[in-house]
Design an enzyme around this catalytic site. Structure first.
Site, PDB file in Angstrom:
ATOM      1  N   GLU A   1      38.327  43.080  38.721  1.00  0.00           N
ATOM      2  CA  GLU A   1      38.271  42.713  37.303  1.00  0.00           C
ATOM      3  C   GLU A   1      37.683  41.320  37.105  1.00  0.00           C
ATOM      4  O   GLU A   1      36.911  41.088  36.179  1.00  0.00           O
ATOM      5  CB  GLU A   1      39.680  42.776  36.675  1.00  0.00           C
ATOM      6  CG  GLU A   1      40.319  44.152  36.700  1.00  0.00           C
ATOM      7  CD  GLU A   1      39.648  45.163  35.764  1.00  0.00           C
ATOM      8  OE1 GLU A   1      38.698  44.789  35.040  1.00  0.00           O
ATOM      9  OE2 GLU A   1      40.076  46.328  35.776  1.00  0.00           O
TER      10      GLU A   1
ATOM     11  N   ARG B   1      34.063  40.854  35.185  1.00  0.00           N
ATOM     12  CA  ARG B   1      34.148  40.197  33.871  1.00  0.00           C
ATOM     13  C   ARG B   1      33.763  38.721  33.949  1.00  0.00           C
ATOM     14  O   ARG B   1      32.978  38.232  33.130  1.00  0.00           O
ATOM     15  CB  ARG B   1      35.560  40.327  33.289  1.00  0.00           C
ATOM     16  CG  ARG B   1      35.998  41.774  33.128  1.00  0.00           C
ATOM     17  CD  ARG B   1      37.349  41.890  32.451  1.00  0.00           C
ATOM     18  NE  ARG B   1      37.926  43.214  32.698  1.00  0.00           N
ATOM     19  CZ  ARG B   1      38.688  43.880  31.847  1.00  0.00           C
ATOM     20  NH1 ARG B   1      38.989  43.368  30.689  1.00  0.00           N
ATOM     21  NH2 ARG B   1      39.175  45.071  32.157  1.00  0.00           N
TER      22      ARG B   1
ATOM     23  N   ASP C   1      35.033  56.051  39.425  1.00  0.00           N
ATOM     24  CA  ASP C   1      33.880  56.059  38.517  1.00  0.00           C
ATOM     25  C   ASP C   1      32.715  55.151  38.912  1.00  0.00           C
ATOM     26  O   ASP C   1      31.586  55.596  39.171  1.00  0.00           O
ATOM     27  CB  ASP C   1      34.342  55.734  37.084  1.00  0.00           C
ATOM     28  CG  ASP C   1      35.265  54.510  36.984  1.00  0.00           C
ATOM     29  OD1 ASP C   1      35.553  53.879  38.013  1.00  0.00           O
ATOM     30  OD2 ASP C   1      35.690  54.181  35.854  1.00  0.00           O
TER      31      ASP C   1
ATOM     32  N   GLU D   1      32.399  53.268  27.193  1.00  0.00           N
ATOM     33  CA  GLU D   1      31.526  54.160  27.974  1.00  0.00           C
ATOM     34  C   GLU D   1      30.616  55.046  27.125  1.00  0.00           C
ATOM     35  O   GLU D   1      29.439  55.239  27.464  1.00  0.00           O
ATOM     36  CB  GLU D   1      32.360  55.027  28.936  1.00  0.00           C
ATOM     37  CG  GLU D   1      32.985  54.242  30.102  1.00  0.00           C
ATOM     38  CD  GLU D   1      34.190  53.412  29.699  1.00  0.00           C
ATOM     39  OE1 GLU D   1      34.771  53.671  28.619  1.00  0.00           O
ATOM     40  OE2 GLU D   1      34.575  52.486  30.445  1.00  0.00           O
TER      41      GLU D   1
HETATM   42  C1  DMJ Z   1      35.605  47.913  31.910  1.00  0.00           C
HETATM   43  O1  DMJ Z   1      36.311  46.891  32.467  1.00  0.00           O
HETATM   44  C2  DMJ Z   1      34.496  48.377  32.806  1.00  0.00           C
HETATM   45  O2  DMJ Z   1      33.571  49.101  32.074  1.00  0.00           O
HETATM   46  C3  DMJ Z   1      35.004  49.196  33.956  1.00  0.00           C
HETATM   47  O3  DMJ Z   1      33.963  49.714  34.714  1.00  0.00           O
HETATM   48  C4  DMJ Z   1      35.828  50.344  33.442  1.00  0.00           C
HETATM   49  N1  DMJ Z   1      36.853  49.908  32.557  1.00  0.00           N
HETATM   50  C5  DMJ Z   1      36.528  48.995  31.499  1.00  0.00           C
HETATM   51  C6  DMJ Z   1      36.048  49.644  30.227  1.00  0.00           C
HETATM   52  O4  DMJ Z   1      36.566  50.830  29.915  1.00  0.00           O
END
Ligand code: DMJ
Length: 639
Positions: free
Chosen positions: A270, A274, A403, A538
């Site tokens: 994270e 970010r 994912d 998404e």
């Molecule tokens: C975000 O932090 C990123 O897109 C991550 O890949 C998946 N989760 C969240 C958004 O849904």
């Protein structure tokens, strides 16, 4: 008994209703008035009568003016009440009637009510369209004044060295730096996203400044890492949206307040996507070395995570102490987490000319590439930091915990100039694995969806997170991968859109289950526990890719509908947007009181890029977006 004087006083001034004394006194007053009137001269009587008539006429005239005014006011108020009841969104800019493009659905009782109901009672949902076109024009003018023409100094005051970023990526990233022709529709939609951002930013600024996340309903904040997560995640969005003032105040905070020298545990994935991603992309867009310095600082503080027996990183790092550890209950890490930090660390190595970052994340990819336990290129969800092996095998999903592994296979290949064939091979194999094992059609309408496999058993469950896939498939096709990837992308895009429009709020739940049985009456079911919406990006992310590559305006229109629903059901009047608990209850979607940083970092950014017709605004031939929507340069274009 009572003294006589007291008795007289009471009988005269406080008569009992109907008592003789009350009637007598009225009679007495009438007689004395008439006597006095008769004693007046004729002139005196005429004057008094004339004055009374005059007063009466004036009274009548002013009554009609005041009552008209009051009537006007009442009508205006009713109009505005009605418009917030029936037209919480500006119908002038709505592209098409509400149900157009949706699949037929059996009418739900709550749907019948929806047409004339206001949004959630606790949220303020009125659109605040302030019509900022002049503001945008002003910014364009400013940019030209400030040297936008020469591409040397932007309006943000950042000195841009076109040599430094060899792809020249900071010449044309903002609409403020370009003479972009925008249609009225596109222009007003762009303004609407700016307005949404400003509203979200107002909440963050007023109640959560410098903290991780806004809690808009309680007008407070929550901390995750204590590093101003929302502010950092939103930096490049502000730049791209041309929000100069907001960007400058955030930059000031980064310069004066942001410190990574803190005894805090952060999640490696994270904070990489970010914080490191956000700082790197902001550096590229602005050319301001403040952001590169900060990126180096956080990047190097995250490195202890890789000190494990297997070189598969731990999930958590203490950036102050320089120690790392797995979660308390396991020595496993999540596969998506350890394989979706590569774009950022590879770029950090390129910029710093220090190979340690790239070699650490490349080692992870090399190991995962070789591991047993995949199914036709599909990976399990966990990997052990001691053994370096997959654990909890047998479950395959494109949703949570797996994912972005697939996303980063393709994107690393693109980032590196399409030379690292191992990524391409793994990606192509995985797409075949998806088609073979996870792809199904729903009933009755035949929506293509990606389900999950658990020990050989197929489950028609799809996370909203999977909606990154249409965009990734389209990006691959744009980069020369099979055209059928684009066809699949279009089908999945339709499904993700249906996950929104089939809900009573027009917002997708976190997870849906598709019906596959003949005779089903509807395609999508949602379990009670899955009805929340976290303002995730998404679907609008994929809409952006699909629109960029096809120019089919329906994708913009779908995104526009989604933005309207966010405005209607998640906007909080005092500032900010909130995630909600129940996308199926437009009467009370039940705010969760949290604005995730990715709403500013991703959702609003992708919406803005979707509505922009400027292909050069973060060109997909020169930038690759990390999984948190932070654009990083494609190396091939850097010469
Ligand atoms: C975000 O932090 C990123 O897109 C991550 O890949 C998946 N989760 C969240 C958004 O849904």
């Amino acid at each position: 008994m009572y003294p006589p004087s007291r008795q007289d006083y009471v009988s005269l001034n406080l008569p009992e209703p109907g008592s003789g004394s009350y009637n007598n006194s009225k009679q007495w007053r009438r007689q004395s008035f008439w006597r006095k009137w008769k004693q007046l001269s004729r002139l005196q009587r005429s004057l008094i009568l004339f004055t009374l008539v005059l007063l009466f006429i004036c009274g009548l005239a002013s009554y009609s003016t005041v009552s008209k005014h009051l009537r006007d006011l009442t009508e205006k108020k009713q109009d505005s009440d009605r418009s917030s009841l029936l037209r919480p969104i500006d119908s002038h800019v709505l592209p098409e009637p509400a149900n157009q493009g949706r699949l037929p659905l059996p009418e739900q009782p709550s749907q019948r009510k929806l047409s004339n109901k206001r949004g959630p009672p606790v949220l303020h949902n009125r659109l605040q369209n302030k019509g900022n076109s002049s503001e945008v024009e002003e910014k364009v003018a400013d940019s030209k004044k400030d040297g936008g023409d020469g591409g040397v100094i932007s309006w943000r005051g950042a000195v841009i060295d076109t040599e430094q970023n060899t792809d020249g990526d900071n010449k044309d990233v903002s609409p403020s730096n370009k003479d972009v022709k925008v249609s009225d529709k596109s222009g007003s939609r762009l303004e609407e996203v700016q307005e949404a951002f400003r509203h979200a930013w107002k909440g963050y600024k007023d109640f959560a400044w410098g903290h991780d996340e806004l809690r808009p309903v309680s007008k407070s904040y929550s901390e995750w890492f204590g590093l101003g997560l929302t502010l950092i995640d939103a930096l490049d969005t502000m730049w791209i949206l041309g929000l100069k003032e907001e960007f400058e105040e955030a930059k000031e905070w980064v310069a004066t307040e942001l410190s990574f020298n803190k005894n805090v545990d952060v999640n490696l994935f994270e904070s990489t996507i970010r914080i490191l991603g956000g700082l790197l992309s902001t550096y590229h867009l602005t050319g301001d070395t403040l952001f590169l310095d900060k990126a180096k600082d956080i990047g190097s503080r995250l490195m202890p995570a890789f000190n494990t027996q297997s070189k598969i990183p731990y999930s958590d790092v203490n950036i102050g102490k320089g120690s790392a550890h797995p979660p308390r209950w396991t020595s496993d890490s999540t596969v998506a987490e350890v394989t979706s930090i590569q774009l950022e660390f590879r770029e950090l190595s390129r910029l710093t000319e220090d190979p340690q970052y790239q070699s650490a994340v490349s080692e992870v990819m090399t190991q995962v590439h070789k591991l047993d336990g995949k199914l036709d290129g599909l990976v399990p969800m966990f990997i052990n930091t001691n053994s370096g092996q997959f654990t909890h095998q047998g479950i395959y999903t494109l949703g949570a915990r797996a994912d972005s592994y697939y996303e980063y296979l393709l994107k690393q290949w693109i980032q590196g100039g399409k030379k690292e064939n191992q990524f391409l091979e793994d990606y192509l194999q995985a797409v075949e694995g998806i088609k073979k094992n996870l792809l199904q059609k729903s009933s009755p309408n035949g929506l293509t969806f990606v389900g999950e496999l658990s020990h050989g058993q197929f489950s028609p469950k799809m996370d909203h997170l999977v909606c990154f896939l249409p965009g990734t498939l389209a990006l691959g096709a744009h980069n020369g991968l099979p055209a059928e990837h684009m066809e699949l992308a279009k089908q999945l895009m339709e499904t993700c859109y249906q996950m929104y429009v089939q809900m009573e709020t027009g917002l997708s739940p976190e997870i849906v289950h598709f019906n596959m049985h003949q005779g089903s009456t509807r395609d999508v079911d949602v379990k009670l526990a899955d009805r929340h919406n976290l303002l995730r990006p998404e679907t609008v992310e994929s809409l952006f890719y699909l629109y960029r590559f096809t120019k089919d305006q329906k994708y913009q229109d779908w995104g526009w509908e989604i933005l309207q629903s966010f405005n209607k059901f998640t906007k909080v009047s005092s500032g900010g947007y909130t995630s909600i608990n129940n996308v199926r209850d437009p009467e009370y979607p039940s705010p969760r009181d949290k604005m995730e940083s990715f709403f500013l970092g991703e959702t609003l950014k992708y919406l803005y890029l979707l509505f922009s017709d400027d292909l050069d605004l973060i060109s997909l031939d020169r930038y690759v977006f990390n999984t948190e929507a932070h654009p990083l340069p494609i190396w091939s274009s850097t010469g």
